[in-house]
Scaffold this active site. Structure first.
Site, PDB file in Angstrom:
ATOM      1  N   CYS A  85      -4.363  -8.020   3.540  1.00 27.20           N
ATOM      2  CA  CYS A  85      -4.143  -6.590   3.786  1.00 27.20           C
ATOM      3  C   CYS A  85      -2.757  -6.173   3.286  1.00 27.20           C
ATOM      4  O   CYS A  85      -2.589  -5.115   2.701  1.00 27.20           O
ATOM      5  CB  CYS A  85      -4.345  -6.216   5.250  1.00 27.20           C
ATOM      6  SG  CYS A  85      -3.679  -7.302   6.466  1.00 27.20           S
ATOM      7  N   VAL A  99      -2.027  -3.366   0.383  1.00 28.01           N
ATOM      8  CA  VAL A  99      -1.418  -2.074   0.694  1.00 28.01           C
ATOM      9  C   VAL A  99      -0.169  -1.848  -0.151  1.00 28.01           C
ATOM     10  O   VAL A  99       0.082  -0.732  -0.615  1.00 28.01           O
ATOM     11  CB  VAL A  99      -1.109  -1.954   2.201  1.00 28.01           C
ATOM     12  CG1 VAL A  99      -0.286  -0.707   2.486  1.00 28.01           C
ATOM     13  CG2 VAL A  99      -2.400  -1.911   2.988  1.00 28.01           C
TER      14      VAL A  99
END
Lengths: 457, 451
Positions: free
Chosen positions: A106, A110
């Site tokens: 993640c 991002v």
């Protein structure tokens, strides 16, 4: 005291309780372990890598190797390029894998790290030795589930490695889905029994079920070799086992190398195994040998001997979508009633296919994708079942509701059957039937009144 | 066995006892590209707070961080089991784009209404640190609305090492302390910090202190309760067992509430006894010391005969230790000595310079000392030193077995209590059962009498 679940169901939009899924990167790591000589690399904080390795180790009871980019605060601000470049240099110089399979997390998703660009630069700088390979898959943890991570890494194998040379090889590709090493071994055994040449990828047998030798091997014997995956582009056809974990890889191979694909379900139960055997037989141009027919015959015999114990039993099933879809068919072959079926993974194909399967025989069945075990438990509280089939996390529910419980799927952290007993193929069906029968009869033997306690069943 | 190389960047983190050389380099994030055995900030915070059993623990992030920490530690609770559920906001792509604060607030509100916890901890994961959710503000709003403490744990995975997670956990717990009524707390009273009640160890240790006549106010990190923690500033002494995780909290309690602390260990006969004696000495009450001596005498008498039998079998066997904190490593080196065994390799994930200096001092010459190791290194040293036992955690177990080496889990997956006197006996039994298991005779290296 573990009974924190209430029967009253309140609509939840912001909350996951007792999940029936986990995140993409672990699936990518598992798939990458099915390439021979491969080091999976987690591009993120070192916790991700540590958690995935621990979790896989608890399931397989085997060493699980993977490296990490060890993100720090700096990397999260300036990007992970320096970390990944340094990591690749270190991995090749000290662990000397044939191939590194990078997956994102993640965090790196991002902040927007562009893996192909970073890898290309590393290559230009000479951080990747001649002849060594780096592939990558984008596996954001906030999309999909571990099953999608597996599928994405399989797709990366095809995109990076498979090639069409123009000379067709007399072999069939099999993409086995997110299944156990024991299942992959069983698929290979069946193919060998048929005399069909196959290339299976990924293949974690002999990687995550290795023998004790007194030696520690960072890269065990097993795994599909890079050469095999490369040659998949020249195969006659691909058989993909499972919509969620395998079909994307096969479709990618179809469009990239023009290899026709058969999109099957996992061969769990008699019908699905028949379809798998038949498809493989057709593509490979071989006959089904007597030995395999005998196996099938023994399964049918077992089903006939025991069908009275299964008829009409209400079953709750939780698991990964491909597994639940396939297992439901075995349950229906035994005329059981899968009244509740959930998966934690998102994806509409699950509910669509499950309705096709269940609307006729079990019209009131509750079917749900993106569900969790808390909700399944609530359903069970409102209207009980006779049997629960789920991964290890089902044991809380089984204890509280006093349910016969068969462990099935990923992960299984507290039993060992999955390590050597497949659930695919005719043998796998026998194994599942055996486990279900034991669970049902053990409970009866423990709890029934003495006059109903029988020596012979 | 072909010789295995060490990453050049790792060389400074490895040394040997009894040899000159610079201090062990430590306390750094792992070298990028190494197969590190270490975890992250979130992991550190989660393990410390997890045993607070009547609190709600909500993981704010994508599903993985909640899934991998769901009911995996045997940190037992004598009452509520709420902490064994997995609660998470399961952040999705849209939340990453638009922020997860709304989701967090709704999740907290629903859970607090349903479970009526005494407090709630909200763990930030990597992604929360990047998308910029103001978790503190949400916690404040929900606390005001529900009337219970809602505590933000700043545990974004990438913001340091596991140690920084311990610190974040201490900071969160500290906000609870001082909010409860301390009337009636005995002048002979302690808190236990950094014992996680794995396999019921806190209960064993607490019993010794209670028999001594010492009141145990709060067992913060093992079978912990919010109300006990709120009033634990009324205790007169803090005993810190896991120094790595809890020294920060002990220091705050010393500096701001005037409570002194002692670093102790409950592993091994020597260290357990030292903990009881040090406590008695601290309070300066001769009767307390007499009772401590009586407990030590009775308990050692009870376990010693059986321990001696194990020692006869284990004499001269060699062990490798790879654990999280250095304090545990010290205890294990001593406990192995009690069993007649030597330590050939010792490493930790979170030790500091002083810890490694002490290990160099206490270990036999030639003992390999290593910070933040990896499987290749560990395998290399195990084979070079031909050890009979490996003491470590979940990721080390299968490596040890593959090498044909016995194993003892001294991490959160241990199933037997290893603390206290009875724990030493369990430890000896476990070490013996694994080291001397007949299974190793089928392993090629040992088969046929080959070394």
């Amino acid at each position: 005291m573990l009974n924190g679940t209430t029967a009253e169901i309140v609509e939840r939009k912001a909350l996951r309780i007792n999940p029936a899924k986990t995140c993409q990167p672990i699936g990518a790591m598992y798939a990458a372990l099915g390439i021979h000589g491969c080091m999976p690399h987690s591009h993120g904080s070192q916790g991700c890598c540590s958690y995935h390795r621990s979790h896989l180790t608890r399931h397989f009871k085997e060493p699980v190797m993977a490296t990490t980019s060890s993100f720090t605060e700096g990397a999260s601000v300036f990007g992970g390029m320096a970390n990944l470049t340094q990591a690749l240099r270190n991995i090749f110089s000290i662990y000397s894998p044939e191939i590194v399979a990078v997956h994102t997390t993640c965090l790196s998703e991002v902040i927007g790290d562009d893996i192909p660009t970073i890898v290309r630069k590393a290559q230009e700088e000479g951080s990747i030795p001649e002849g060594k390979i780096v592939i990558h898959a984008n596996t954001p943890s906030f999309v999909g589930s571990h099953v999608y991570g597996f599928s994405n890494m399989v797709m990366a194998m095809v995109n990076y490695l498979s090639e069409k040379t123009g000379t067709t090889r007399n072999q069939v590709n099999i993409i086995p889905g997110f299944v156990e090493p024991a299942d992959m071994r069983e698929i290979k055994r069946l193919a060998a029994a048929l005399g069909a040449d196959i290339v299976m990828f990924p293949d974690t047998s002999n990687v995550l079920d290795g023998p004790l030798t007194g030696q520690y091997k960072m890269y065990p014997e097993g795994g599909a070799t890079v050469a095999q995956i490369r040659s998949a582009g020249d195969s006659i056809a691909t058989i993909a086992l499972g919509h969620f974990a395998a079909h994307v890889g096969a479709a990618t191979l179809e469009s990239k190398c023009n290899v026709p694909a058969a999109f099957l379900e996992l061969p769990i139960g008699i019908g699905a195994t028949d379809r798998f055997i038949d498809t493989l037989r057709n593509y490979a141009g071989v006959q089904v040998p007597a030995a395999v027919e005998l196996e099938r015959g023994r399964l049918v015999d077992l089903m006939s001997d025991l069908h009275q114990y299964f008829h009409g039993r209400r079953v709750a099933v939780s698991g990964d979508p491909d597994q639940v879809i396939a297992l439901t068919q075995l349950l229906l072959e035994l005329e059981m009633k899968p009244v509740y079926a959930i998966t934690g993974s998102p994806g509409n194909q699950f509910e669509k296919r499950m309705h096709e399967l269940l609307d006729g025989p079990v019209p009131n069945a509750r079917i749900k994708q993106t569900a969790d075990l808390f909700e399944l438990h609530q359903w069970i509280k409102r209207e009980p079942v006779d049997l629960l089939i789920a991964n290890t996390y089902g044991k809380h529910i089984a204890r509280v509701e006093n349910l016969p419980f068969v462990r099935f799927g990923f992960p299984i952290l507290d039993r060992t059957s999955h390590r050597f007993n497949p659930t695919v193929g005719y043998v796998g069906a026998m194994n599942l039937i055996n486990q279900m029968l034991n669970a049902l009869l053990d409970k009866k033997d423990r709890e029934c009144a003495e006059e109903w306690f029988e020596l012979v069943q | 066995m072909p010789s295995i190389d060490i990453l050049p960047a790792r060389a400074a983190s490895i040394t040997q006892a009894g040899q000159p050389g610079a201090a062990v380099r430590c306390g750094q994030t792992s070298v990028a590209g190494s197969v590190s055995q270490r975890a992250c900030v979130f992991c550190g915070a989660r393990v410390v707070l997890y045993p607070i059993a009547d609190a709600l623990h909500l993981v704010h992030g994508p599903i993985g961080c909640a899934a991998y920490t769901w009911d995996i530690r045997g940190a037992q609770s004598s009452g509520p089991q709420l902490h064994r559920n997995s609660f998470s906001t399961d952040l999705q792509e849209l939340d990453v784009i638009y922020g997860g604060e709304g989701k967090l607030e709704r999740a907290l509100t629903v859970l607090i209404a349903r479970h009526q916890p005494k407090a709630a901890f909200v763990y930030s994961t990597c992604i929360v640190g990047v998308i910029g959710d103001d978790v503190g503000a949400v916690c404040k709003r929900v606390a005001a609305a529900t009337g219970i403490p809602v505590l933000s744990v700043a545990s974004e995975g990438f913001k340091g090492t596991k140690k920084d997670g311990y610190r974040a956990a201490c900071e969160a717990v500290y906000t609870l302390i001082g909010t409860g009524d301390t009337t009636g707390i005995s002048p002979l009273s302690i808190n236990l910090l950094g014992d996680f009640n794995i396999a019921g160890e806190t209960w064993i240790v607490r019993d010794y202190f209670q028999r001594m006549g010492v009141e145990v106010v709060a067992t913060i990190t093992g079978d912990g309760r919010v109300d006990d923690i709120r009033r634990c500033h009324g205790a007169k002494l803090n005993l810190v067992q896991c120094a790595g995780s809890m020294t920060h909290l002990a220091r705050k309690l010393r500096d701001e509430h005037g409570i002194p602390f002692l670093k102790v260990s409950f592993f091994g006969l020597e260290d357990m006894s030292a903990a009881l004696y040090d406590t008695a000495r601290h309070f300066g009450d001769p009767a307390l010391m007499e009772r401590a001596k009586a407990i030590v005498r009775d308990e050692v008498e009870r376990v010693y005969p059986e321990l001696r039998r194990y020692k006869e079998q284990l004499l001269g066997k060699k062990a490798a230790i790879y654990v999280g904190g250095a304090f545990k490593a010290f205890s294990l080196v001593r406990a192995l000595r009690t069993l007649g065994m030597t330590t050939a390799i010792v490493g930790t994930q979170t030790g500091d310079k002083d810890d490694y200096a002490q290990l160099r001092e206490m270990c036999d010459a030639g003992t390999v000392i290593v910070d933040d190791s990896n499987p290749l290194e560990l395998a290399k040293f195990c084979l070079e030193k031909d050890v009979d036992l490996f003491i470590g955690g979940v990721k080390e177990r299968p490596i040890a077995y593959k090498l044909g080496i016995g194993f003892c889990d001294h991490n959160h997956e241990r199933k037997e209590a290893l603390a206290g006197y009875v724990g030493m006996l369990n430890f000896a039994r476990e070490v013996y059962a694994s080291c001397c298991s007949p299974v190793w005779q089928y392993m090629p290296r040992r088969a046929g009498g080959a070394a």
